[in-house]
Design a protein around this motif. Structure first.
Motif, PDB file in Angstrom:
ATOM      1  N   ALA A  87       0.426  -1.132   0.346  1.00 18.89           N
ATOM      2  CA  ALA A  87       0.269   0.243  -0.197  1.00 18.89           C
ATOM      3  C   ALA A  87       0.731   1.036   0.156  1.00 18.89           C
ATOM      4  O   ALA A  87       1.013   2.308  -0.822  1.00 18.89           O
ATOM      5  CB  ALA A  87      -1.223   0.119   1.052  1.00 18.89           C
ATOM      6  N   HIS A  88       1.926   1.314   0.524  1.00 14.94           N
ATOM      7  CA  HIS A  88       3.098   2.138   0.371  1.00 14.94           C
ATOM      8  C   HIS A  88       3.164   2.846  -0.576  1.00 14.94           C
ATOM      9  O   HIS A  88       3.231   3.687  -1.880  1.00 14.94           O
ATOM     10  CB  HIS A  88       4.338   2.147   1.570  1.00 14.94           C
ATOM     11  N   GLN A 144       6.047  -9.280   5.112  1.00 12.87           N
ATOM     12  CA  GLN A 144       6.412  -7.973   5.486  1.00 12.87           C
ATOM     13  C   GLN A 144       7.198  -7.375   4.146  1.00 12.87           C
ATOM     14  O   GLN A 144       8.189  -8.004   3.540  1.00 12.87           O
ATOM     15  CB  GLN A 144       7.725  -7.615   6.343  1.00 12.87           C
ATOM     16  N   HIS A 167      10.725  -1.317   2.339  1.00  8.83           N
ATOM     17  CA  HIS A 167      10.371  -0.382   3.372  1.00  8.83           C
ATOM     18  C   HIS A 167      10.447  -0.749   4.945  1.00  8.83           C
ATOM     19  O   HIS A 167      10.279   0.486   5.989  1.00  8.83           O
ATOM     20  CB  HIS A 167       9.514   1.032   3.345  1.00  8.83           C
ATOM     21  N   GLY A 168      10.407  -2.226   5.237  1.00  9.16           N
ATOM     22  CA  GLY A 168      10.284  -3.024   5.865  1.00  9.16           C
ATOM     23  C   GLY A 168       7.858  -2.092   6.526  1.00  9.16           C
ATOM     24  O   GLY A 168       8.126  -3.539   7.273  1.00  9.16           O
ATOM     25  N   ILE A 204       4.871  -0.096  11.097  1.00 10.97           N
ATOM     26  CA  ILE A 204       6.176   0.260  10.375  1.00 10.97           C
ATOM     27  C   ILE A 204       7.112   1.260  10.596  1.00 10.97           C
ATOM     28  O   ILE A 204       6.831   2.350  11.887  1.00 10.97           O
ATOM     29  CB  ILE A 204       4.992   2.259   9.877  1.00 10.97           C
ATOM     30  N   PRO A 205       8.219   0.711  10.171  1.00 13.50           N
ATOM     31  CA  PRO A 205       9.511   0.667  11.173  1.00 13.50           C
ATOM     32  C   PRO A 205       9.582   2.223  11.357  1.00 13.50           C
ATOM     33  O   PRO A 205      10.474   2.772  12.380  1.00 13.50           O
ATOM     34  CB  PRO A 205      10.589   0.541   9.815  1.00 13.50           C
ATOM     35  N   SER A 206       9.666   3.609  10.542  1.00 19.26           N
ATOM     36  CA  SER A 206       9.976   4.783  10.339  1.00 19.26           C
ATOM     37  C   SER A 206       8.781   5.434  11.242  1.00 19.26           C
ATOM     38  O   SER A 206       9.086   6.492  11.362  1.00 19.26           O
ATOM     39  CB  SER A 206       9.947   5.219   9.024  1.00 19.26           C
ATOM     40  N   GLN A 207       7.863   4.669  12.203  1.00 22.73           N
ATOM     41  CA  GLN A 207       6.975   5.319  13.012  1.00 22.73           C
ATOM     42  C   GLN A 207       6.099   4.401  13.417  1.00 22.73           C
ATOM     43  O   GLN A 207       5.926   3.617  13.559  1.00 22.73           O
ATOM     44  CB  GLN A 207       6.160   6.856  11.935  1.00 22.73           C
ATOM     45  N   PRO A 208       4.746   5.004  14.210  1.00 20.26           N
ATOM     46  CA  PRO A 208       4.752   4.373  15.274  1.00 20.26           C
ATOM     47  C   PRO A 208       3.448   4.368  14.956  1.00 20.26           C
ATOM     48  O   PRO A 208       2.871   3.287  14.935  1.00 20.26           O
ATOM     49  CB  PRO A 208       4.748   5.244  16.606  1.00 20.26           C
ATOM     50  N   GLN A 209       2.395   5.593  13.623  1.00 18.18           N
ATOM     51  CA  GLN A 209       1.334   5.546  13.809  1.00 18.18           C
ATOM     52  C   GLN A 209       1.556   4.982  12.784  1.00 18.18           C
ATOM     53  O   GLN A 209       1.791   4.667  11.379  1.00 18.18           O
ATOM     54  CB  GLN A 209       1.147   7.093  13.681  1.00 18.18           C
ATOM     55  N   PRO A 252      -1.463   4.528   8.728  1.00 17.60           N
ATOM     56  CA  PRO A 252      -2.964   5.259   8.488  1.00 17.60           C
ATOM     57  C   PRO A 252      -3.476   4.616   8.736  1.00 17.60           C
ATOM     58  O   PRO A 252      -3.565   3.357   8.165  1.00 17.60           O
ATOM     59  CB  PRO A 252      -1.748   6.015   7.363  1.00 17.60           C
ATOM     60  N   LEU A 259      -5.446   4.295   5.826  1.00 21.89           N
ATOM     61  CA  LEU A 259      -5.850   4.180   4.621  1.00 21.89           C
ATOM     62  C   LEU A 259      -4.624   2.236   4.040  1.00 21.89           C
ATOM     63  O   LEU A 259      -4.153   2.014   2.874  1.00 21.89           O
ATOM     64  CB  LEU A 259      -5.741   4.562   3.371  1.00 21.89           C
ATOM     65  N   MET A 260      -3.465   2.349   4.897  1.00 22.74           N
ATOM     66  CA  MET A 260      -2.584   1.649   4.885  1.00 22.74           C
ATOM     67  C   MET A 260      -2.923  -0.035   4.765  1.00 22.74           C
ATOM     68  O   MET A 260      -2.720  -0.840   5.936  1.00 22.74           O
ATOM     69  CB  MET A 260      -1.149   2.124   5.580  1.00 22.74           C
ATOM     70  N   PHE A 277      16.274  -2.103   5.072  1.00 29.57           N
ATOM     71  CA  PHE A 277      15.222  -3.270   4.627  1.00 29.57           C
ATOM     72  C   PHE A 277      15.849  -3.855   3.172  1.00 29.57           C
ATOM     73  O   PHE A 277      16.360  -5.690   2.948  1.00 29.57           O
ATOM     74  CB  PHE A 277      14.348  -3.136   3.948  1.00 29.57           C
ATOM     75  N   ALA A 298      16.560   2.923   9.360  1.00 29.39           N
ATOM     76  CA  ALA A 298      14.901   2.882   9.118  1.00 29.39           C
ATOM     77  C   ALA A 298      14.542   4.694   9.924  1.00 29.39           C
ATOM     78  O   ALA A 298      13.520   4.427   9.750  1.00 29.39           O
ATOM     79  CB  ALA A 298      14.796   1.562   8.571  1.00 29.39           C
ATOM     80  N   CYS A 337       0.719   5.474  -0.268  1.00 33.44           N
ATOM     81  CA  CYS A 337       0.064   5.780   0.429  1.00 33.44           C
ATOM     82  C   CYS A 337       1.798   6.264   1.269  1.00 33.44           C
ATOM     83  O   CYS A 337       2.286   5.557   1.122  1.00 33.44           O
ATOM     84  CB  CYS A 337      -0.786   4.462   1.369  1.00 33.44           C
TER      85      CYS A 337
END
Ligand code: FES
Ligand code: FES
Ligand code: FES
Lengths: 356, 356, 356
Positions: free
Chosen positions: A60-61, A77, A81-82, A94-99, A101, A103-104, C175, C187, C327
């Motif tokens: 989805a990314h 996975q 970008h993991g 999402i490795p680069s952030q805790p939230q 989205p 729609l992901m 990754f 990351a 996304c």
């Protein structure tokens, strides 16, 4: 009344509210498998707990194929970008952030594992009722009176429509497969056709002497006389079963021999399809190892003639479009009913109700 | 007046009311041959009585290529469900039923066997007059003063138009084939151009010393001085004949030597063509066996430069369309006349009569 | 305000008023080189005096590729009918006539040779100002404190846009290149993003222990602790420079090590690009011969993962169009700025000025 949809293999929409076989069970492991199905790219994998998962094969990314990634527990996975997705297609990390989205997420397809293969549903998920899958026991699978075996999947460069029509006109057996599946009388034997809902059946009966190649394929003795019923049934749009029943004319006490060839047919793209082959037998010995391999090779080689024919005809449609020759004879009755039933499903999915 | 058709090799219609060579005679046997001609897929076969038949290569039933089938007497049998067609394209047998639908037929193309090749007609059949085929005897074929030989057919990935233009500008000989067909003076020799009906002729005359490769190709002695007339004639749209006449300057008694290279050019698709090669010679020994093979190989290798050039130019047209560079010089006079005559034929077939 | 151009790698126009690297200097010799650049077919050659020439690779006469021809002095000669063109693209000789038509010319592209590669300009020639090329000395090239080396060019079957976005999201290092370029922390390290004109910069900082593969790639000792700043800068639309600065935590006296990876990115077609690779190093020994070859091979193999990812994503765009998943997360900030700047350039070239 709505205008009939012009017949054009490879140009008509594919019915999606139906179950299709997508793989043999043995094909789905923790190593993700990418397969194109009804035009969709799908990744198939088995979770560490053995559950089968079918997801859209685009992250989805940034649309990376998830099938190039790795199964971690229940999730898969993405290798770019993991990001991780769970069996429902929801992003779980999402490795680069805790939230994460809202729609992901990627599309998840309902699946059912039955006998030795996997069925999936590509239409409206709330209509994915497993009881719509035809009864496997009736074909000798999951039936202890028979032995059954999953054989191979053949890739065919032509529409699933052309393959179904091939199996619904038994006269081709005498010519395209001369000597392999009959002794030459099938094309001229009378054919009867029945339709019941989405099931089309044709039957032909011949009395013949079993030839050499034919005997090898059916595990019957060369030179014996048989009365044989050949029946081909299509559950529109995704399954054909060909059943041969042999009565042994010179051996009154010998029980009739039944062999089912079970053929799930699944569109890959609109102009290509997957031809799955399994068989069930009421007689003879279960085949395995090298015997099975040799049987499969013989069958595969014979089916190459169908593949070649269908690919040539698909190429004609691709080139000539509506000008493609298509003059029917009486033996095409079942094929024409197939087209009509398919048109009905397509029209229904397009929301175009027939009005008088 | 109707607007001139923009020149665009590969995008313009192909004139169909004309004879085209479709094969060497030796290529047509009872084993069906499939060949694409003017965009049509055609099956060519010889009946058991030796007659040549050309039919549309799609079975009227389900579009299967008849070329995958079998010749039976005069007929060809489709490999899929066994229908048979006679030389006129009419269905002659349906294995699964006695009646033959009136529409169960395929297109049949008029053919003429002449010298060592086969001509066919793709337009209105009632206009297929064999007397429209240019006189073969005039080219040294079917002429007992010459020996003649069928050489090879080369597949070219470019329009027949580009190949004709190639043969109508002799200046390319000096550069594209440096050393092979002249000694370097051809490009700068004056060129005269004549047009007579659909026949375009160009002539150049040079005095030169025969080089090594050039001598080998024409079977002339290296180092001798010749006055040579090179003439290239195109019968629009399907034939080119290049004639070299050598006068031996240091041997007054030696008769002039004449060599005709006869080049039927037949569109395969709009952007590909068949380049047929035959030659006729007033001098030297008839070539056969390994000598002929070696001659053919040398010629074939030299012609590869034309093939490469034409394919590169076709690719330019495919990519650039109307923006393709096309700035003419005086040596292009004949090529421009070729375009005009072709436009005339195309316009005539499109029913667009030029009105003042 | 003009509507934003929808993001679609491979479908948007390519900015032409910009300098792009078209080759390494060593690639341009008197043997003409044909290369597709921004969709144009270009022939590159070096005159006998060493000047670099870039011309449209279509002869003005009949569109033959000049790259199949021969360099003669300053000119290039077409192999078909022998026309010659000078470095400005003007026809300088026609063998079959003395006059040269005014329109017999091909497009010539401005070029600049800098460091070890060649830049060219595909837009309006009067705007081709060499001072617009980013300062090479700043990247360690043409800078005597560094040693620098031209490595290789990789062909990528995806839009230059996807490659730029790849380089502007450093989270992929962890990754897609696991173990090769970091030790796993990149990351999740915070990323800061700056924009200044057409220059986008991102920075991440990590403290890590150098792993085996990572050490081999950067010529650092395995197992040492470093504080590392990783900076990626994109000069929209044609250049990316990734700079790693290593501080050696256990060796206070050791000078920081800097390595620039300089990546000119040049569209081949809209959906394919040339990925040029050069590097500059403040430390270690200049590599040459087999050592350089081995280094290049290691780097090339690691970059194959980017190539594979980008090609898969391009295929998704080609198939799904506007439905391609896209996304974004916070790490995509720089990539989104890249899209916006690119849109601005495209809009400007389309003459569509943004009005408030
Ligand atoms: S594309 Fe899958 S994580 Fe970025
Ligand atoms: S397709 Fe030829 S007989 Fe059926
Ligand atoms: S095409 Fe270049 S000289 Fe004719």
């Amino acid at each position: 009344m709505s205008a009939p949809i012009a017949y054009h293999p490879g140009k008509q929409p594919i019915p999606r509210n139906a179950w299709y076989v997508v793989a043999f069970s043995r094909e789905i492991t923790q190593k993700p498998l990418s397969r194109r199905l009804l035009g969709d790219k799908v990744v198939l994998y088995r979770t560490e707990n053995g559950q089968i998962v079918a997801l859209a094969d685009y992250c989805a990314h940034r649309a990376m194929p998830l099938s190039a990634g790795t199964v971690k527990g229940d999730c898969i996975q993405c290798p770019y970008h993991g990001l991780e997705y769970d069996p429902a297609g929801k992003c779980a990390n999402i490795p680069s952030q805790p939230q994460i989205p809202r729609l992901m997420k990627v599309r998840s397809y309902p699946t059912v594992e039955r006998w030795k293969w996997v069925w999936a549903w590509f239409g409206e998920p709330e209509r994915a009722d497993p009881s719509l899958i035809p009864d496997h026991s009736e074909f000798g699978m999951d039936n202890t009176d028979f032995w059954s075996v999953d054989r191979f999947v053949m890739s065919i460069g032509g529409s699933y429509q052309l393959l179904h029509e091939n199996l619904l006109d038994l006269s081709h057996v005498t010519f395209l497969h001369a000597g392999s599946f009959d002794s030459g009388a099938m094309a001229s034997a009378p054919q009867s056709t029945q339709v019941e809902g989405r099931l089309i059946s044709i039957t032909r009966e011949v009395t013949e002497v079993v030839g050499a190649a034919y005997g090898r394929i059916f595990s019957l003795e060369e030179g014996i006389r048989v009365r044989r019923t050949l029946r081909s049934r299509t559950w529109v749009p995704s399954l054909n079963v060909v059943t041969s029943t042999f009565h042994f004319l010179d051996e009154p006490g010998r029980p009739a021999a039944v062999r089912h060839s079970v053929f799930p047919i699944t569109p890959d793209t609109a102009t290509t399809c997957h031809y799955f082959v399994g068989t069930a037998h009421s007689y003879g010995e279960p085949a395995a190892g090298d015997v099975l391999k040799a049987q499969n090779q013989v069958l595969f080689d014979v089916f190459l003639a169908d593949k070649t024919a269908i690919e040539a005809i698909q190429q004609a449609y691709d080139e000539l479009g509506a000008a493609t020759p298509d003059c029917s004879v009486r033996a095409d009755e079942a094929a024409l009913k197939f087209r009509r039933l398919l048109d009905g499903m397509i029209g229904e999915e397009a929301g175009s109700l027939a009005v008088a």
